[in-house]
Motif scaffolding. Structure first.
Motif, PDB file in Angstrom:
ATOM      1  N   GLY A 146       0.812  -1.214   0.000  1.00 43.24           N
ATOM      2  CA  GLY A 146       0.000   0.000   0.000  1.00 43.24           C
ATOM      3  C   GLY A 146       0.840   1.257   0.000  1.00 43.24           C
ATOM      4  O   GLY A 146       2.057   1.227   0.174  1.00 43.24           O
ATOM      5  N   THR A 147       0.184   2.369  -0.196  1.00 42.07           N
ATOM      6  CA  THR A 147       0.862   3.660  -0.237  1.00 42.07           C
ATOM      7  C   THR A 147       0.012   4.708   0.458  1.00 42.07           C
ATOM      8  O   THR A 147      -1.198   4.544   0.616  1.00 42.07           O
ATOM      9  N   ASN A 148       0.648   5.779   0.887  1.00 40.62           N
ATOM     10  CA  ASN A 148      -0.074   6.968   1.314  1.00 40.62           C
ATOM     11  C   ASN A 148      -0.507   7.720   0.061  1.00 40.62           C
ATOM     12  O   ASN A 148       0.162   7.637  -0.976  1.00 40.62           O
ATOM     13  N   ALA A 149      -1.589   8.478   0.160  1.00 39.90           N
ATOM     14  CA  ALA A 149      -2.106   9.200  -1.005  1.00 39.90           C
ATOM     15  C   ALA A 149      -2.226  10.685  -0.670  1.00 39.90           C
ATOM     16  O   ALA A 149      -2.877  11.054   0.313  1.00 39.90           O
ATOM     17  N   ASN A 150      -1.603  11.525  -1.507  1.00 39.05           N
ATOM     18  CA  ASN A 150      -1.579  12.967  -1.273  1.00 39.05           C
ATOM     19  C   ASN A 150      -2.289  13.701  -2.404  1.00 39.05           C
ATOM     20  O   ASN A 150      -2.097  13.378  -3.585  1.00 39.05           O
ATOM     21  N   PHE A 151      -3.051  14.719  -2.030  1.00 38.46           N
ATOM     22  CA  PHE A 151      -3.781  15.548  -2.978  1.00 38.46           C
ATOM     23  C   PHE A 151      -3.269  16.975  -2.819  1.00 38.46           C
ATOM     24  O   PHE A 151      -3.297  17.533  -1.720  1.00 38.46           O
ATOM     25  N   VAL A 152      -2.799  17.569  -3.919  1.00 40.27           N
ATOM     26  CA  VAL A 152      -2.041  18.813  -3.864  1.00 40.27           C
ATOM     27  C   VAL A 152      -2.695  19.900  -4.698  1.00 40.27           C
ATOM     28  O   VAL A 152      -3.037  19.671  -5.863  1.00 40.27           O
ATOM     29  N   GLU A 153      -2.836  21.057  -4.102  1.00 45.06           N
ATOM     30  CA  GLU A 153      -3.269  22.249  -4.824  1.00 45.06           C
ATOM     31  C   GLU A 153      -2.129  23.264  -4.824  1.00 45.06           C
ATOM     32  O   GLU A 153      -1.539  23.537  -3.764  1.00 45.06           O
ATOM     33  N   VAL A 154      -1.802  23.789  -5.983  1.00 43.87           N
ATOM     34  CA  VAL A 154      -0.791  24.840  -6.080  1.00 43.87           C
ATOM     35  C   VAL A 154      -1.461  26.172  -5.763  1.00 43.87           C
ATOM     36  O   VAL A 154      -2.382  26.603  -6.473  1.00 43.87           O
ATOM     37  N   VAL A 187       4.249  24.590   2.695  1.00 43.25           N
ATOM     38  CA  VAL A 187       3.119  23.673   2.496  1.00 43.25           C
ATOM     39  C   VAL A 187       2.089  23.872   3.604  1.00 43.25           C
ATOM     40  O   VAL A 187       2.415  23.774   4.797  1.00 43.25           O
ATOM     41  N   GLU A 188       0.862  24.136   3.193  1.00 46.59           N
ATOM     42  CA  GLU A 188      -0.254  24.245   4.136  1.00 46.59           C
ATOM     43  C   GLU A 188      -0.909  22.882   4.311  1.00 46.59           C
ATOM     44  O   GLU A 188      -1.154  22.176   3.331  1.00 46.59           O
ATOM     45  N   THR A 189      -1.198  22.525   5.551  1.00 47.84           N
ATOM     46  CA  THR A 189      -1.962  21.321   5.865  1.00 47.84           C
ATOM     47  C   THR A 189      -3.157  21.730   6.714  1.00 47.84           C
ATOM     48  O   THR A 189      -3.262  22.883   7.151  1.00 47.84           O
ATOM     49  N   ASP A 196      20.051  16.851   1.524  1.00 48.10           N
ATOM     50  CA  ASP A 196      19.916  17.943   2.493  1.00 48.10           C
ATOM     51  C   ASP A 196      18.458  18.376   2.628  1.00 48.10           C
ATOM     52  O   ASP A 196      18.139  19.574   2.656  1.00 48.10           O
ATOM     53  N   ILE A 197      17.569  17.393   2.731  1.00 52.62           N
ATOM     54  CA  ILE A 197      16.133  17.670   2.836  1.00 52.62           C
ATOM     55  C   ILE A 197      15.800  17.969   4.299  1.00 52.62           C
ATOM     56  O   ILE A 197      16.062  17.155   5.186  1.00 52.62           O
ATOM     57  N   ILE A 198      15.235  19.145   4.537  1.00 52.85           N
ATOM     58  CA  ILE A 198      14.894  19.567   5.893  1.00 52.85           C
ATOM     59  C   ILE A 198      13.398  19.830   5.974  1.00 52.85           C
ATOM     60  O   ILE A 198      12.848  20.622   5.204  1.00 52.85           O
ATOM     61  N   LEU A 199      12.737  19.148   6.917  1.00 54.98           N
ATOM     62  CA  LEU A 199      11.323  19.379   7.217  1.00 54.98           C
ATOM     63  C   LEU A 199      11.248  20.253   8.459  1.00 54.98           C
ATOM     64  O   LEU A 199      11.725  19.870   9.532  1.00 54.98           O
ATOM     65  N   THR A 239       6.227  13.133   5.984  1.00 54.24           N
ATOM     66  CA  THR A 239       6.861  12.532   4.807  1.00 54.24           C
ATOM     67  C   THR A 239       6.060  12.836   3.551  1.00 54.24           C
ATOM     68  O   THR A 239       6.621  12.970   2.461  1.00 54.24           O
ATOM     69  N   GLY A 240       4.718  12.969   3.704  1.00 52.65           N
ATOM     70  CA  GLY A 240       3.878  13.319   2.563  1.00 52.65           C
ATOM     71  C   GLY A 240       4.108  14.739   2.097  1.00 52.65           C
ATOM     72  O   GLY A 240       4.222  15.006   0.896  1.00 52.65           O
ATOM     73  N   VAL A 241       4.187  15.670   3.030  1.00 55.89           N
ATOM     74  CA  VAL A 241       4.483  17.067   2.701  1.00 55.89           C
ATOM     75  C   VAL A 241       5.826  17.163   1.992  1.00 55.89           C
ATOM     76  O   VAL A 241       5.986  17.892   1.001  1.00 55.89           O
TER      77      VAL A 241
END
Length: 265
Positions: free
Chosen positions: A168-176, A221-223, A242-245, A200-202
């Motif tokens: 399975g996977t997580n599912a993300n829905f994105v609006e620009v 990113v807005e959640t 160098d990914i920083i959350l 991780t999704g963001v």
């Protein structure tokens, strides 16, 4: 058996934290699911054990709300860093180990900056992208993210013929929203519901958007639960490092819990 627990949240993604440096917590799927249950337990999107690990400030062991041990959780990583700091295990910057490898975290009064694992494989298709940022993420773009039936559509993707057989996977829905600014909603496997935020999704959505739109770092990113920022460096080969959350992580409350001989669920 009575245990002390702590509740933390990072942009609405909430976790039960347990100081398990003695490694005495009786891990079982049914017990953890009962603790995370929002009607019969404490209620959370997951449970995290903080343990000792040689050469590191601590080890993060993450369980999904269904009680199963999960893949990496970005908001959980930020929250456990805050938890470890509150326990006095480090000051300023920490190095810890999780299921996907080594991480670093920088803690300030307002935010936690978590270094994520690098990304070497971005799978792009006409209608969606697929990126593993410590957890697998399906990413699709929509015009109005607030109108999406995240639970029903997300569960179909999570269990569908493409990714279902692979766990399975997580599912993300994105609006620009505008340049370098996204709004994201996520269906999380293991929780089997939409969560207020998924770290991780963001991260996956920000990397996807940077490729599709030619955006540079950082991306906001807005959640549902608040605002996060993803910074990164991209190589000419299309890999990310160098990914920083970056975002808040807050202690909500603490308490004690009697663990029954027979778990609720």
């Amino acid at each position: 058996m009575e245990i002390t627990f702590y509740k933390y949240q990072g942009t609405g993604n909430d976790f039960v934290m347990i100081d398990d440096r003695s490694q005495t917590f009786p891990v079982s799927k049914s017990l953890i699911a009962s603790i995370c249950h929002r009607r019969f337990g404490i209620g959370s999107d997951g449970l995290i054990l903080l343990q000792n690990a040689e050469g590191y400030d601590f080890k993060m062991v993450y369980f999904n709300a269904d009680g199963g041990e999960g893949s990496m959780c970005g908001n959980g990583g930020r929250c456990v860093a805050r938890f470890a700091s509150d326990l006095g295990l480090f000051s300023g910057m920490a190095k810890f180990i999780a299921v996907d490898g080594e991480h670093e975290a920088t803690v300030s009064n307002e935010v936690i900056e978590l270094k994520m694992t690098g990304v070497t494989d971005v799978q792009q298709y006409e209608d969606y992208d697929f990126i593993n940022t410590g957890s697998p993420h399906y990413i699709t773009y929509v015009d109005q993210v607030e109108d999406v039936d995240v639970v029903n559509i997300g569960s179909e993707i999570r269990y569908g013929s493409v990714y279902g057989p692979q766990g399975g996977t997580n599912a993300n829905f994105v609006e620009v929203i505008e340049e370098n600014h996204l709004s994201v909603r996520t269906y999380e496997r293991g929780v089997e519901d939409e969560t207020f935020s998924c770290g991780t999704g963001v991260t996956a959505c920000a990397l996807s958007a940077s490729i599709r739109n030619g955006w540079s770092s950082p991306i906001t990113v807005e959640t549902i639960g608040g605002t996060l920022e993803v910074a990164f460096a991209q190589t000419a080969e299309g890999e990310f490092g160098d990914i920083i959350l970056k975002g808040p992580a807050v202690r909500v409350f603490e308490g004690s819990l009697d663990i029954p001989s027979t778990p609720i669920l």
